[in-house]
Write a protein that holds these residues in place. Structure first.
Motif, PDB file in Angstrom:
ATOM      1  N   ILE A 192       0.866  -1.182   0.000  1.00  0.00           N
ATOM      2  CA  ILE A 192       0.000   0.000   0.000  1.00  0.00           C
ATOM      3  C   ILE A 192       0.895   1.221   0.000  1.00  0.00           C
ATOM      4  O   ILE A 192       1.793   1.331   0.830  1.00  0.00           O
ATOM      5  N   LEU A 214      -4.501   1.442  -6.026  1.00  0.00           N
ATOM      6  CA  LEU A 214      -4.776   0.418  -5.021  1.00  0.00           C
ATOM      7  C   LEU A 214      -6.128  -0.201  -5.305  1.00  0.00           C
ATOM      8  O   LEU A 214      -7.164   0.467  -5.217  1.00  0.00           O
ATOM      9  N   TYR A 225      -1.636   3.520   4.958  1.00  0.00           N
ATOM     10  CA  TYR A 225      -0.834   4.278   4.001  1.00  0.00           C
ATOM     11  C   TYR A 225       0.388   4.825   4.730  1.00  0.00           C
ATOM     12  O   TYR A 225       0.261   5.424   5.799  1.00  0.00           O
ATOM     13  N   PRO A 262      -6.558   1.480   4.007  1.00  0.00           N
ATOM     14  CA  PRO A 262      -7.462   1.482   2.859  1.00  0.00           C
ATOM     15  C   PRO A 262      -8.774   0.785   3.228  1.00  0.00           C
ATOM     16  O   PRO A 262      -8.883   0.197   4.302  1.00  0.00           O
TER      17      PRO A 262
END
Lengths: 473, 473
Positions: free
Chosen positions: A48, A54, B457, B467
């Motif tokens: 990530i 993503l 992140y 996320p």
């Protein structure tokens, strides 16, 4: 593990159906390739970062030991220790140039892997097929150890160990061990082991065929055993070093890394290794007692041992460089195996291009002058003479040339330009030209990745299967 | 980290709005509780097993160091090193007995955490609220270090450090440090620090109030500093041992574990510790030089050091037992702190009930006879006399009793039965009664869990946010 077994059988059947015309049975190869018990042992991981798209979707699959970055969907598939790098995919709004067409990209491209079995395979780049710009598909496909599926949508194919499909849409094809195909679009072909084929229809056609007897020492596969040979032994001998890297949550490499470079936390670095500016070292790369000059890179499954890379060296996926000194701008293609020895080092002059799937394995020192195009199987000076040509000379070819097992027809300049453009693009994408503020590439963007791990069901009828996982921004 | 900061501010504002009538400002407490920089350092992890429901949804949240099992959704929330255990949730088709009602459960229950900040908090069990059977919600809530939210839907609340809401729906409440509430349903209350309140309307009402001066030595909080005191020091002193457990991907505990027991891979076990049959040791439990007899358990944030637990001992979430010998069937409630010393051990006779949030901290040996009900703050024999009563005697109470800071009204037998039933249920759920084939509980089911890790992140404006993640079977 009932469901995992069913999935495995289902994939094999689908690939067999696709390859029925070639009378190729994948069963024996696939069956020996990887015991299902291994597939529950290793965690999958994904990155990530703010610098990469993503979007992951994993469904009814096993992802043992595999790595994902970018935009990837995996459905009904088994991915064993594979790398699915979606960090060069096209973005919505991009314009794709194909011959006289300028085709707008409608939505972010995604890698879609369905009904496939990939073993220690690298998937990277983007679909170069103008017919399928937004989808880099890998469907009904089996690929064996250290295959590369690079910018190559694949449907109904079998790739043997160390085979590479590069910038080529492949349908219902068998690409046997250590064969390399870069041919735009191919279907219903059975590519012999050790073939190196680079074609741009209407422009040029390069074909080399490794001598199979010699190749067997390096990589051999039979229906009764998993892949064998020096390539496999070489990798297995260095397997333990990766163990430690995968066993800890956070790792601090002891090597100092310039702020413009990146060293993946899933790489192995042994002393005394120097990493220069703008250097990119990918996951599963192995560096030992080597020097990587400015803008050099080591991609997935690369091994660089006791070697000096002066700078701006591309070491493509799976290439190995041992006891060698490479001048600046030397390009080493996919899965090439370049090995000198302590008393007889291999020297490669600057600006040389080592074609993909080249084997240079010398017992006495060998020097390749600057600016050479090199291919094939080289064990001494005589072999070198028969498997290399000055790039400048090659550029002058207008109709064709043949040297030993190598046949070239078409425009040499076009071939050389295509290669040089490609090398420039790779260096650019990797961030080799970063000037402190502009021209960022993977080397700079990969500094900020956090890694997540996934594991399958540990017991029950779903044992070995991963749950359904959806990750979005 | 802009988005993370915004999220933090948003949560604080929402909780403040909920608590405006109590004139309680969460800002100073929450602001000192946890530097945002810490929230990007630790990975979150979740369990996958064939024996637990599987459904996670994480959105616009930080989950640093937190653990998830079962069926949990987290939206717009910050969860720091918290445990969200959805392994006792109701299932579709269950019948929920509430007074004279038998209410069918419509769909699998889920833990929904929204707009909340939970710090080192344990969330477990299921919603006991007949009005919200399918949803165990935690909304607009801030909980501080080592709070327990146990079977307690919460809306607009603040829980101080080591506070516990147990089987109680709480709305717009402040539960201050080390206060314990088990009261069915409460709203708009400000529960004083060190209160222990167990109420079953119409049946009984138990209230104890810890002396605040003494309590401050153990846990103190001011608007200008993070929580302090002996409880915090005790945990901090043992923090490093957990580091190793979290730093490796796979861990092999050196202690032998019977096939009927389970020792979580995120627990710390130091020599020489013996784990008996049907024992459950949860993640973040700490065992050192102790004996856990058959059917004993150590839940999240428990510390058992230099102690003997004879068997069928419940050591509830957050309880600590040091230099002590516990007979069979001794129950130690949430966050209790029981500490003898090497020259003056603490002995607790069988079948005793140590109420939640009890502190027994002795410098000379202290013996609690079998079958006692024990509460409060006990430092010597005299304290013990004032803070305990034989369970049998307590059962005889029909109207009320008061002893020091403890007031009880209602039916003693009903109180004792409720406790004993509960203890039996906990042992049952934990698998203490497993007979080799039947009566499986957590101890047996938790043997087969694979763990996955998640990270936020690492850079950019979303730095620290995870996320969007959806996990389904």
């Amino acid at each position: 593990m009932k469901e995992l077994e069913n999935l495995y059988d289902r994939i094999i059947q689908r690939v067999n159906i696709n390859l029925r015309e070639l009378e190729f049975e994948v069963n024996p190869y696939a069956q020996n390739a990887i015991p299902l018990g291994q597939m529950i042992k290793f965690y999958a991981f994904f990155g990530i970062s703010p610098h990469h798209p993503l979007s992951f979707q994993f469904k009814h699959s096993n992802l043992a030991g595999s790595y994902f970055l970018g935009h990837c969907n995996v459905i009904n598939s088994l991915l064993y220790k594979s790398d699915i790098r979606g960090d060069e995919l096209k973005k919505k709004g991009d314009l794709f140039q194909y011959q006289c067409f300028e085709i707008p990209v409608n939505r972010d491209e995604e890698i879609n892997i369905t009904d496939s079995l990939l073993i220690k395979t690298l998937v990277h780049n983007f679909s170069h097929d103008p017919e399928t710009l937004e989808e880099f598909f890998i469907k009904d496909t089996i690929s064996m150890n250290y295959a590369n599926i690079h910018g190559s949508p694949s449907d109904g194919c079998f790739l043997g160990p160390f085979a590479t499909a590069d910038l080529t849409t492949i349908r219902d094809c068998v690409i046997r061990r250590f064969a390399y195909v870069q041919a735009g679009e191919v279907s219903h072909l059975d590519i012999a082991a050790g073939t190196v084929w680079v074609r741009n229809p209407g422009e040029f056609n390069f074909i080399y065929q490794h001598p199979v007897d010699e190749l067997n020492d390096y990589i051999f596969i039979s229906p009764t055993a998993p892949p064998q040979g020096l390539f496999i032994d070489f990798v297995e001998d260095r397997k333990e070093a990766f163990q430690r890297v995968f066993d800890v949550v956070n790792i601090e490499h002891s090597t100092s890394v310039p702020t413009s470079a990146s060293l993946d936390r899933y790489a192995v670095v042994k002393p005394t290794t120097t990493i220069g500016e703008n250097v990119l070292v990918s996951q599963r790369a192995y560096l030992q007692n080597s020097y990587l000059g400015k803008g050099a890179n080591a991609q997935e499954n690369c091994y660089i041992i006791n070697s000096q890379l002066e700078g701006f060296n591309v070491t493509a996926h799976g290439a190995k460089i041992i006891e060698a000194d490479l001048g600046t701008n030397v390009f080493v293609g996919f899965n090439s195996f370049l090995r000198g020895c302590p008393d007889g080092r291999l020297t490669i002059g600057k600006d040389s291009i080592i074609m993909p799937h080249t084997i240079i394995d010398v017992k006495e020192s060998l020097t390749i002058p600057p600016g050479q195009l090199v291919w094939g199987m080289i064990k001494d000076d005589e072999d070198l003479a028969n498997h290399s040509i000055p790039i400048e000379k090659f550029s002058g070819i207008t109709s064709g040339i043949s040297m030993g097992n190598m046949y070239f027809e078409g425009n040499g300049a076009s071939f050389v330009t295509a290669f040089k453009d490609r090398i420039h693009h790779i260096l650019e994408a990797n961030g080799a030209f970063f000037n402190g503020s502009e021209k960022k590439g993977h080397a700079q963007k990969n500094q900020y990745i956090s890694f997540n791990t996934l594991q399958p069901y540990p017991e029950g009828h779903k044992k070995g299967l991963y749950p359904t996982i959806v990750i979005k921004p």
